[in-house]
Every structure is written in C-alpha cells, then in structure tokens.
Design an enzyme around this catalytic site. Structure first.
Site, mmCIF file in Angstrom:
data_model
loop_
_atom_site.group_PDB
_atom_site.id
_atom_site.type_symbol
_atom_site.label_atom_id
_atom_site.label_comp_id
_atom_site.label_asym_id
_atom_site.label_seq_id
_atom_site.Cartn_x
_atom_site.Cartn_y
_atom_site.Cartn_z
ATOM 1 N N ARG A 72 10.347 -64.069 23.427
ATOM 2 C CA ARG A 72 11.141 -62.884 23.777
ATOM 3 C C ARG A 72 12.585 -63.219 24.154
ATOM 4 O O ARG A 72 13.476 -62.402 23.989
ATOM 5 C CB ARG A 72 10.473 -62.146 24.952
ATOM 6 C CG ARG A 72 9.096 -61.572 24.649
ATOM 7 C CD ARG A 72 8.596 -60.762 25.828
ATOM 8 N NE ARG A 72 7.232 -60.286 25.631
ATOM 9 C CZ ARG A 72 6.918 -59.188 24.954
ATOM 10 N NH1 ARG A 72 7.881 -58.473 24.385
ATOM 11 N NH2 ARG A 72 5.652 -58.816 24.833
ATOM 12 N N LYS A 86 -6.094 -67.474 29.795
ATOM 13 C CA LYS A 86 -7.314 -67.733 30.561
ATOM 14 C C LYS A 86 -7.457 -66.669 31.637
ATOM 15 O O LYS A 86 -6.990 -66.843 32.768
ATOM 16 C CB LYS A 86 -7.272 -69.133 31.188
ATOM 17 C CG LYS A 86 -7.181 -70.268 30.172
ATOM 18 C CD LYS A 86 -7.072 -71.618 30.865
ATOM 19 C CE LYS A 86 -6.974 -72.758 29.855
ATOM 20 N NZ LYS A 86 -6.850 -74.079 30.527
ATOM 21 N N LYS A 93 -12.650 -70.583 36.307
ATOM 22 C CA LYS A 93 -12.253 -71.794 37.043
ATOM 23 C C LYS A 93 -10.935 -71.577 37.778
ATOM 24 O O LYS A 93 -10.663 -72.240 38.791
ATOM 25 C CB LYS A 93 -12.199 -72.999 36.107
ATOM 26 C CG LYS A 93 -11.198 -72.914 34.967
ATOM 27 C CD LYS A 93 -9.790 -73.315 35.344
ATOM 28 C CE LYS A 93 -8.809 -73.021 34.239
ATOM 29 N NZ LYS A 93 -7.403 -73.297 34.635
ATOM 30 N N ASP A 96 -11.953 -78.378 32.906
ATOM 31 C CA ASP A 96 -10.802 -77.614 33.374
ATOM 32 C C ASP A 96 -10.870 -77.374 34.876
ATOM 33 O O ASP A 96 -9.850 -77.353 35.572
ATOM 34 C CB ASP A 96 -10.755 -76.271 32.625
ATOM 35 C CG ASP A 96 -9.336 -75.803 32.357
ATOM 36 O OD1 ASP A 96 -8.393 -76.437 32.849
ATOM 37 O OD2 ASP A 96 -9.170 -74.795 31.647
ATOM 38 N N SER A 125 -1.251 -77.423 39.172
ATOM 39 C CA SER A 125 -1.929 -76.157 38.870
ATOM 40 C C SER A 125 -1.326 -75.033 39.705
ATOM 41 O O SER A 125 -1.290 -75.108 40.930
ATOM 42 C CB SER A 125 -3.422 -76.272 39.180
ATOM 43 O OG SER A 125 -4.020 -75.002 39.264
ATOM 44 N N ARG A 126 -0.860 -73.980 39.045
ATOM 45 C CA ARG A 126 -0.325 -72.826 39.776
ATOM 46 C C ARG A 126 -1.395 -72.194 40.656
ATOM 47 O O ARG A 126 -1.112 -71.719 41.758
ATOM 48 C CB ARG A 126 0.190 -71.774 38.791
ATOM 49 C CG ARG A 126 1.458 -72.149 38.061
ATOM 50 C CD ARG A 126 1.919 -70.988 37.200
ATOM 51 N NE ARG A 126 3.018 -71.360 36.329
ATOM 52 C CZ ARG A 126 3.589 -70.522 35.480
ATOM 53 N NH1 ARG A 126 3.143 -69.281 35.383
ATOM 54 N NH2 ARG A 126 4.585 -70.928 34.719
ATOM 55 N N LEU A 169 3.581 -66.292 37.387
ATOM 56 C CA LEU A 169 2.268 -65.702 37.164
ATOM 57 C C LEU A 169 1.166 -66.663 37.575
ATOM 58 O O LEU A 169 1.182 -67.841 37.203
ATOM 59 C CB LEU A 169 2.104 -65.335 35.693
ATOM 60 C CG LEU A 169 0.709 -64.848 35.278
ATOM 61 C CD1 LEU A 169 0.410 -63.495 35.899
ATOM 62 C CD2 LEU A 169 0.595 -64.781 33.761
ATOM 63 N N GLU A 224 -2.721 -66.637 37.051
ATOM 64 C CA GLU A 224 -3.789 -65.905 36.376
ATOM 65 C C GLU A 224 -5.000 -65.686 37.285
ATOM 66 O O GLU A 224 -5.626 -64.624 37.281
ATOM 67 C CB GLU A 224 -4.225 -66.640 35.104
ATOM 68 C CG GLU A 224 -3.241 -66.551 33.946
ATOM 69 C CD GLU A 224 -3.424 -65.295 33.104
ATOM 70 O OE1 GLU A 224 -3.938 -64.289 33.616
ATOM 71 O OE2 GLU A 224 -3.039 -65.330 31.922
#
Length: 336
Positions: free
Chosen positions: A36, A109, A192, A245, A255-256, A280, A282
């Site tokens: 975008r 995910k 997860k 994972d 890892s966010r 973000l 998830e």
C-alpha cells in the site's frame, strides 16, 4: 501431479511480506511484491531495504514491486501476507484480478472477529474461484529476510498442491514441509499467539522458570484440545505450525505477542498498549475470539479465557493466577 510455480506474487510489503518475497527470490522464482505504501516500495526497489519494518536488514537480491494489484496478473501463485482482519477485504480486491484456480498462500495467524472463522474460510467466501493454502511455523521475519535457516509448514486441502508450493519456495535457508491439514496449521498458528501473551505475562511478572514451563506445557495441551475439537489432526499440533511456533513465540522479545504480554505482566494497562499507532498484536485480537470459540465448542480453555479477560479489562493478573492455581485437580492426560 506437481505443478511449477515460477512467478510468485506477494501481497503485503511489511516485515513478513518482504521477507517471504526475498525467500521466493532466493528460491529462484520471479517475484512481484505489492504494497500500500508507495514510499516503502520505492525503498525496496532502489535501496534494497525496508527500514520501517526490517530495520537495518539489507539484501543483494532485486525485488520487482508494483503499486497496483493489476501488476500481479499472470502470477502462478500469490502469497497474501496481510493481517487477519483485512483478509476479507483483500480477498475481495484480488478475486477479479487473479486467474481462476490461482493458489493463494495465506500467511496471517488469527481468527476473524465476530464470525470466529479461520482465514481460509473467510478468503473463500470472498474469492471462491481462487485456491487457498496456508503458510505457518516458527519464522521471524528478520530471520527469513536475513537468510537464517528456517522451517515452515505449507498446507492445502490437496497435498500435491502443498508439495508443489513447498518445491517453489524451498531455498538455501527456507525449508517448507507439506501438509493437507488446513485446519490444524491455521489453528496452531492462531492459538499459539494467545499462549505467547500468557508466557510474556509470566516473565513480566517474574513468576519464575518453573511457572513458565508449566504455562507453555499446559498451554500447548489447551490449544491442541481446542484445535482437535474443530477438526485439526493431533499430529499437526505437534509439528512446526503448533509446538514449533509456540516454542519460538513464547521464548523471545522478538515476538510481538510475547512483548505485549510482558508489558501486561509489568503492569501496563491493556488500553495503553492498544493506543493508535501501536504495532498490531494478532494474539490480542485472537484471544477473545478463541475464548468464545472454546465456549461454543464446550472445550475447557482456562488460559485462553484468562488472557482474553485480562485484555478486555475484566480481570487482573493476580486474580487470574490465583484462579488458575486453585482450579480443581485433574489427571494430566484427559480421555477426550
């Protein structure tokens, strides 16, 4: 029958989209990347970097970019690497652009809010003439972009299609494994993330290594229970897209979801972590959807329910810990 996928389109020029585009290029494929943000596409084309999403990672490969989805016409297969909640709109946008029967590999995910549907089901509702597959597994974007060894799972209802996609994307540092368990690979990847938030909270509150090990182990049992109740194969959850994972995302601040949970564990309020401009996460969106799915299926999912309640602001961490530790005792291996 194995199919050749020589021209790969990638939708999404964020961290993981750029990384997968590079992986496909290193596999010897012709790649076209759509995004975008025109400025990011120009940077990728001209400087071979994506500073906003990949920091100082730089690569020697040339990536062709396009600023209109029509630039993907003629692609043999497409990777859709956009957030879960945008899957419906993106599927509707590409449905009239891509040829009927084109495989689209979904990399999000999560579960759709409201409907509780998996990404592949959402995709098919908007693009019934395209063929969904999914890619999941323990793979940080920076590792993939840097060419570090990584293994993932690619699933499709047709195992031969999954195998062909694996063949197309295999490279010197990316090893894909084929699966026909579209349900299990998606639910493992989505659920997860919720457990990674819980693991981050354990570390953020300094509850100790023993608590962390117990949380991850019981979290794996919980996500497996919920996934199998929704049609997943148990062995899939023990593979890369489930246990693999889970191990990755529960163990590192890369890892966010883990980082988000760590902040919660240190006392930051959920609403502060969700302020405009935040990255973000998830799992933060998936938690309440997964908790509702578990209730609807009659599956016991106490960790998922606790994470959802904490994020929604209806439960504090200390009460959640007390509730989990004082639940009625039971056998470790359940007959169901």
């Amino acid at each position: 029958m194995m199919k050749d996928f020589n021209h790969i389109g990638v939708i999404g020029a964020g961290a993981y989209g750029t990384a997968l585009a590079l992986a496909a290029r290193r596999a010897g494929r012709s790649v076209t990347l759509w995004g975008r943000d025109a400025d990011i596409l120009d940077e990728i084309s001209q400087s071979r970097t994506n500073q906003r999403y990949l920091g100082d990672v730089q690569w020697p490969e040339v990536l062709t970019t396009c600023k209109a989805l029509e630039g993907l016409v003629g692609c043999d297969a497409v990777l859709l690497v956009t957030p879960t909640q945008s899957t419906r709109s993106m599927a509707a946008a590409i449905a009239p652009v891509l040829g009927a029967g084109t495989p689209v590999v979904l990399a999000a995910k999560g579960l759709e809010t409201g409907s509780q549907k998996r990404v592949s089901d959402v995709f098919l509702e908007e693009a019934p003439d395209l063929v969904p597959a999914v890619l999941s597994g323990p793979s940080f974007a920076s590792d993939v972009a840097s060419g570090l060894p990584t293994a993932v799972t690619i699933a499709a209802d047709d195992l031969s299609l999954a195998s062909s996609l694996c063949e197309a994307l295999k490279g010197p540092a990316l090893r894909p494994y084929a699966s026909d368990d579209l349900v299990g690979v998606q639910l493992g990847g989505a659920l997860k993330n919720v457990m990674a938030i819980a693991a981050g909270m354990v570390d953020g509150r300094a509850l100790g290594a023993s608590a962390k090990a117990a949380l991850v182990t019981r979290g794996f049992a919980e996500l497996s229970r919920l996934a199998v109740a929704n049609g997943a194969k148990a062995e899939t959850l023990g593979g890369l897209s489930g246990l693999g994972d889970l191990i990755l995302t529960c163990s590192t601040p890369q890892s966010r979801n883990y980082t988000y949970g760590y902040a919660l564990g240190q006392g930051q309020p959920p609403q502060e972590l969700a302020r405009p401009g935040s990255k973000l996460v998830e799992g933060a969106v998936t938690a309440s959807v997964a908790a509702a799915l578990a209730r609807d299926c009659g599956v016991d999912a106490p960790i998922t329910a606790a994470v959802a309640a904490i994020i929604e602001g209806g439960l504090d961490l200390e009460t959640a810990i007390r509730n989990l530790m004082t639940r009625p005792l039971m056998t470790e291996i359940r007959p169901d």
